[in-house]
Design an enzyme around this catalytic site. Sequence first.
Site, PDB file in Angstrom:
ATOM      1  N   ASP A   7       0.878  -1.166   0.000  1.00  0.00           N
ATOM      2  CA  ASP A   7       0.000   0.000   0.000  1.00  0.00           C
ATOM      3  C   ASP A   7       0.919   1.221   0.000  1.00  0.00           C
ATOM      4  O   ASP A   7       1.494   1.571   1.024  1.00  0.00           O
ATOM      5  CB  ASP A   7      -0.903  -0.019   1.236  1.00  0.00           C
ATOM      6  CG  ASP A   7      -1.818   1.193   1.308  1.00  0.00           C
ATOM      7  OD1 ASP A   7      -2.405   1.565   0.285  1.00  0.00           O
ATOM      8  OD2 ASP A   7      -1.925   1.775   2.406  1.00  0.00           O
ATOM      9  N   GLU A  67      -1.536  -1.503  -5.104  1.00  0.00           N
ATOM     10  CA  GLU A  67      -2.780  -0.815  -5.446  1.00  0.00           C
ATOM     11  C   GLU A  67      -2.523   0.091  -6.637  1.00  0.00           C
ATOM     12  O   GLU A  67      -1.532   0.822  -6.670  1.00  0.00           O
ATOM     13  CB  GLU A  67      -3.260  -0.003  -4.248  1.00  0.00           C
ATOM     14  CG  GLU A  67      -4.633   0.579  -4.430  1.00  0.00           C
ATOM     15  CD  GLU A  67      -5.145   1.236  -3.156  1.00  0.00           C
ATOM     16  OE1 GLU A  67      -6.370   1.340  -3.036  1.00  0.00           O
ATOM     17  OE2 GLU A  67      -4.337   1.657  -2.313  1.00  0.00           O
ATOM     18  N   ASP A 140      -2.365   0.924   7.190  1.00  0.00           N
ATOM     19  CA  ASP A 140      -1.530   0.792   5.989  1.00  0.00           C
ATOM     20  C   ASP A 140      -1.062  -0.655   5.806  1.00  0.00           C
ATOM     21  O   ASP A 140      -1.087  -1.184   4.694  1.00  0.00           O
ATOM     22  CB  ASP A 140      -0.336   1.743   6.058  1.00  0.00           C
ATOM     23  CG  ASP A 140      -0.779   3.195   6.099  1.00  0.00           C
ATOM     24  OD1 ASP A 140      -1.393   3.658   5.123  1.00  0.00           O
ATOM     25  OD2 ASP A 140      -0.521   3.863   7.119  1.00  0.00           O
TER      26      ASP A 140
END
Length: 165
Positions: A7, A67, A140
């Site tokens: 992330d 992502e 996170d």
Amino acid sequence: MRILGIDCGTETTGYGVIDSDGRSHRLIAAGTIRTRPRDPLPARLCVIAAGLREVVREHKPEIAAVEAVFHAVNVQTALKLAHARGATLLSLAESGLECAEYSPLEIKTSVVGYGRAEKRQVQMMVASLLGLARPLESEDASDAVAVAICHATSAAMREHTRPTK
């Protein structure tokens, strides 16, 4: 399969490493790489890349997943995120890892079953899917594990639906 989920962020980059057969997942490691907000962006990108290289060296994932870029209201935030993703993708490529990308919608749908899920819902489902007694403390890190789980389930689905010869 050992999967590294990431992330990306310029202040905090989350990572999660899981072992998965596509249906059951086992947490190997999860954490964050933190940079100092007052440091110049190039220095922060170096910290992110070095941290990810260390995670790869220590846990030896077979593949990575990140992502994909999303649309941000603030252009400056989107540009900084793009820089962090660039440092991430470069460090993964240097490590010889193939990297898959998933949209936030794909990740949330895969893990929670709802593409507009809140971060807390993702945290709770990640803990449930991994059989953890409590959710990971860092959002996170939890988001990074969600990326890895998304890749595991997506890869398993692709394998399951592949035509036989």
